[in-house]
Design a protein around this motif. Structure first.
Motif, PDB file in Angstrom:
ATOM      1  N   LYS A 171       0.824  -1.193   0.000  1.00  7.45           N
ATOM      2  CA  LYS A 171       0.000   0.000   0.000  1.00  7.45           C
ATOM      3  C   LYS A 171       0.869   1.258   0.000  1.00  7.45           C
ATOM      4  O   LYS A 171       0.521   2.268  -0.620  1.00  7.45           O
ATOM      5  CB  LYS A 171      -0.906  -0.041   1.233  1.00  7.45           C
ATOM      6  N   PHE A 185      -7.861   4.777  -1.627  1.00 11.08           N
ATOM      7  CA  PHE A 185      -7.948   3.550  -0.840  1.00 11.08           C
ATOM      8  C   PHE A 185      -9.323   3.460  -0.179  1.00 11.08           C
ATOM      9  O   PHE A 185      -9.790   4.417   0.434  1.00 11.08           O
ATOM     10  CB  PHE A 185      -6.859   3.522   0.240  1.00 11.08           C
ATOM     11  N   THR A 241      -7.944  -3.693   1.693  1.00 10.54           N
ATOM     12  CA  THR A 241      -8.054  -2.313   1.236  1.00 10.54           C
ATOM     13  C   THR A 241      -8.032  -2.337  -0.281  1.00 10.54           C
ATOM     14  O   THR A 241      -7.145  -2.954  -0.877  1.00 10.54           O
ATOM     15  CB  THR A 241      -6.894  -1.459   1.768  1.00 10.54           C
ATOM     16  N   GLY A 266      -7.509  -0.492  -3.772  1.00 10.85           N
ATOM     17  CA  GLY A 266      -6.807   0.678  -4.291  1.00 10.85           C
ATOM     18  C   GLY A 266      -7.152   0.914  -5.744  1.00 10.85           C
ATOM     19  O   GLY A 266      -7.080  -0.015  -6.556  1.00 10.85           O
ATOM     20  N   PHE A 314      -5.058  -4.907  -1.277  1.00 11.80           N
ATOM     21  CA  PHE A 314      -4.019  -5.006  -0.247  1.00 11.80           C
ATOM     22  C   PHE A 314      -4.608  -5.609   1.018  1.00 11.80           C
ATOM     23  O   PHE A 314      -5.728  -5.277   1.407  1.00 11.80           O
ATOM     24  CB  PHE A 314      -3.450  -3.613   0.086  1.00 11.80           C
ATOM     25  N   ARG A 322      -5.413  -5.726   4.659  1.00 17.06           N
ATOM     26  CA  ARG A 322      -5.562  -4.534   5.480  1.00 17.06           C
ATOM     27  C   ARG A 322      -4.591  -4.540   6.662  1.00 17.06           C
ATOM     28  O   ARG A 322      -4.145  -3.489   7.118  1.00 17.06           O
ATOM     29  CB  ARG A 322      -6.995  -4.362   5.974  1.00 17.06           C
ATOM     30  N   GLU A 328      -0.750  -4.745   4.823  1.00 12.68           N
ATOM     31  CA  GLU A 328      -0.679  -3.767   3.740  1.00 12.68           C
ATOM     32  C   GLU A 328       0.041  -4.287   2.499  1.00 12.68           C
ATOM     33  O   GLU A 328       0.350  -3.526   1.593  1.00 12.68           O
ATOM     34  CB  GLU A 328      -0.039  -2.448   4.207  1.00 12.68           C
TER      35      GLU A 328
END
Lengths: 362, 303
Positions: free
Chosen positions: A228, A241, A281, A283, A354, A356, A359
């Protein structure tokens, strides 16, 4: 031109460790850019290569020979500093020729070299001036010329453009790119500016917190960031994000979050399937979103437009998606009004996932 | 009085007390001295009773071999102390400009001599120079070396050594401050350009320190011309006239020879010498500022 190899380089100041084992190879004639936020260890790494900082542990090899015990002058390198580091009491010609004069080269050779280098950087008319009587851009050129005159195997740059104003910085960046093509040397360039990194580098090394995060060509890093941090650091405007969870329904693999449910395609769907129900996450780069009123909800984000930043041909829309803010890069002709809720299609190849917690990219 | 008038006069009002004290404590005696230097003036007379002799005192002094000798001693003294103090002070600063444990203690110790009262310094050195019980000769004796007649045969040299001991720290701290304000990156660039530590000193450090060094040297020179207490305590100008610097001769002319007019004329000679040095110093700083301003103007023109 030498190959430079950093082997498990560690730097400590007292009890504080600022570099945690940096491993790096820089090949022949390569333009390597170390990039990262303040305090990431990039300048320390460069100064260790230059010999201005001691190596706490590890070794630096140039063409296979360890050099970390050598004085800077014995390492066959030239360096350009952020504040130019010119000798204020010498005129431009004397600044450029200082290294050659110390090396006791014949006067004719020195004069020839100074003229040659001054011409390369466009300083011929200023040779008799002292640095105090030059503008910032001209001083930068003197610093460049001084490094060029040395004819050494590697070129180190420590944030050379960050003291210049934006317009001049762009201009010097282009000149630097040109120069690096002409003089075939190993260049190592430190910057916190990702645009400089992307435009100049053959190889980018992203550093953060004293660790190398990722290295590769600008394209590799932009398209396949390993975590990330790298994803968020490279690219302007930065990647959006969104927190979400992977769900495997009968209709496909989805990333679901507050205000969106995005269906994953192809390879990504296969990867994500293995991580079903994981907190992740999502992106998406602002450039991978495009206004499309007819896009299917599963292939798009529905966003509330809050602010539009007009920057010419492109505009950047700052939007809201549930609790998160999302930036979208659109053509300025796109008919959007503030306060509208619009649908933006997601480029299926521009979806990054990603973990969380860690990352790391899935 | 209008408000703007009052505003305009306020600064002068605040300056007035200082100006009055200056006038009483400096300008009045100075004028008195110049006035007195044109008279044949004995301490038992008021200045009004003293006979006006024009430039006689100045001319007499100019032809007086003792005054010339004294002037010579002063010039020699000033030249040697300033030269040695500059070399040693700058040298020490170059050596001690580094981060070593305990360096701050060492630096503080180096500047101690400057903090001691001159009379105490004189007494201390007089004791150390004593021909039989002094530290130096006892030390020489202990090593089986011949004793040295410090305050006799080598009086001027000994006095110079004491002054160097006391005032080198002044040069040292100013040089150190100058050194530490030098641009670090220029020195790093010089290292990369291949300069040895010695070449860094010659080509980068000293040239960049030069403005500070010149002012420091001039300040020390002005001070060296005025030195009195240390020499008074150590040798009283002797033996003979060998350490009789001008300040000492002035004081003796006034008190021992009771020739106030001549003493005043001598003071004026010294004053002129010092004025010359001071003007040189101001001229130098003015020239530097003008040069800096010119360079700034040139840069702005280009931009």
């Amino acid at each position: 031109m030498p190959t430079i190899h950093l082997d498990n380089l560690i730097k400590r100041y007292g009890d504080v460790q600022v570099l945690h084992g940096v491993d790096l190879r820089m090949e022949d004639n390569e333009f390597t850019v170390l990039v990262g936020p303040s305090g990431c260890g990039k300048s320390t790494t460069l100064r260790m290569i230059a010999g201005l900082e001691d190596v706490s542990e590890g070794e630096i090899y140039v063409d296979g020979k360890p050099v970390s015990h050598l004085e800077p002058k014995d390492r066959d390198l030239a360096m350009v500093f952020q504040d130019y580091a010119l000798y204020p009491h010498m005129n431009v010609a004397q600044n450029i020729s200082f290294a050659l004069r110390l090396a006791k080269r014949p006067k004719a050779e020195i004069d020839k070299k100074v003229r040659e280098v001054a011409e390369t950087v466009g300083l011929t008319d200023f040779l008799a001036r002292k640095p105090g009587a030059l503008s910032g851009g001209q001083r930068q050129r003197v610093a460049m010329a001084r490094a060029l005159a040395k004819d050494s195997g590697m070129f180190l740059f420590d944030e050379p453009l960050s003291n210049l104003d934006a317009k001049l910085r762009g201009q010097m960046r282009a000149e630097l790119a040109l120069m690096s093509q002409r003089v075939q040397k190993n260049m190592i360039y430190v910057t916190h500016d990702q645009i400089e990194a992307m435009t100049l580098a053959d190889r980018i090394v992203v550093m953060h917190g004293g660790y190398i995060q990722q290295q590769g060509t600008p394209k590799e890093l932009f398209q396949k960031p390993v975590n990330k941090f790298v994803a968020g650091f490279l690219g302007m405007p930065p990647m959006n994000f969104l927190d979400g969870e992977i769900e495997d329904t009968g209709a496909g693999v989805f990333v679901k979050g507050d205000g969106f449910a995005l269906k994953l395609q192809g390879e990504r769907a296969a990867t994500a399937k293995a991580h079903t129900n994981k907190q992740i996450t999502l992106g998406i780069r602002p450039s991978d979103l495009s206004y499309d009123a007819d896009a299917a909800p599963a292939d798009a984000l529905t966003l509330d437009v809050m602010v539009s930043e007009y920057v010419g041909a492109q505009s950047v829309l700052l939007c809201r998606c549930g609790p998160a803010k999302v930036m979208v890069e659109v053509n300025s002709e796109t008919p959007v009004a503030l306060g509208q809720t619009l649908t933006f299609a997601v480029n299926p190849n521009g979806v990054h996932l990603f973990d969380r917690q860690s990352e790391a990219a899935l | 009085m209008s408000r703007s008038m009052a505003n305009r006069f306020t600064p002068y009002m605040f300056m007035a007390p200082a100006a009055v004290i200056m006038a009483i404590a400096l300008l009045y005696p100075l004028g008195y001295m110049v006035w007195g230097s044109f008279r044949d003036w004995n301490p038992s007379q008021t200045i009004g009773e003293a006979e006006f002799v024009g430039l006689k005192n100045y001319i007499t002094l100019w032809n007086d071999p003792n005054f010339r000798e004294s002037l010579g001693v002063t010039l020699r003294f000033a030249f040697f102390v300033v030269t040695f103090e500059m070399v040693i002070g700058v040298g020490l600063a170059l050596l001690l400009d580094r981060d070593i444990r305990g360096m701050s203690v060492l630096r503080t110790m180096f500047i101690l001599p400057m903090m001691i009262a001159p009379v105490v310094v004189g007494l201390m050195w007089r004791y150390m120079y004593h021909p039989t019980v002094g530290t130096f000769n006892r030390f020489l004796d202990g090593w089986g070396l011949p004793k040295i007649d410090w305050l006799g045969q080598h009086a001027l040299g000994s006095v110079i050594i004491a002054d160097i001991w006391q005032w080198t720290p002044f040069i040292f701290i100013l040089s150190l401050a100058a050194l530490q304000s030098l641009p670090r990156s220029a020195l790093e660039a010089a290292r990369i350009d291949g300069a040895t530590p010695w070449q860094q000193i010659i080509h980068i450090k000293l040239p960049l320190m030069m403005p500070v060094l010149i002012v420091t040297g001039l300040l020390r020179l002005i001070d060296a011309f005025k030195v009195l207490e240390v020499i008074l305590v150590m040798t009283e100008g002797g033996p003979g006239l060998s350490t009789e610097i001008l300040a000492l001769r002035i004081s003796r002319t006034a008190t021992e020879f009771r020739e106030l007019g001549v003493a005043a004329a001598m003071s004026n000679y010294l004053l002129m010498l010092l004025l010359l040095l001071t003007v040189t110093m101001f001229g130098f700083t003015r020239w530097q500022e003008a040069r800096a301003a010119r360079i700034r103007a040139a840069v702005e023109e280009d931009a």
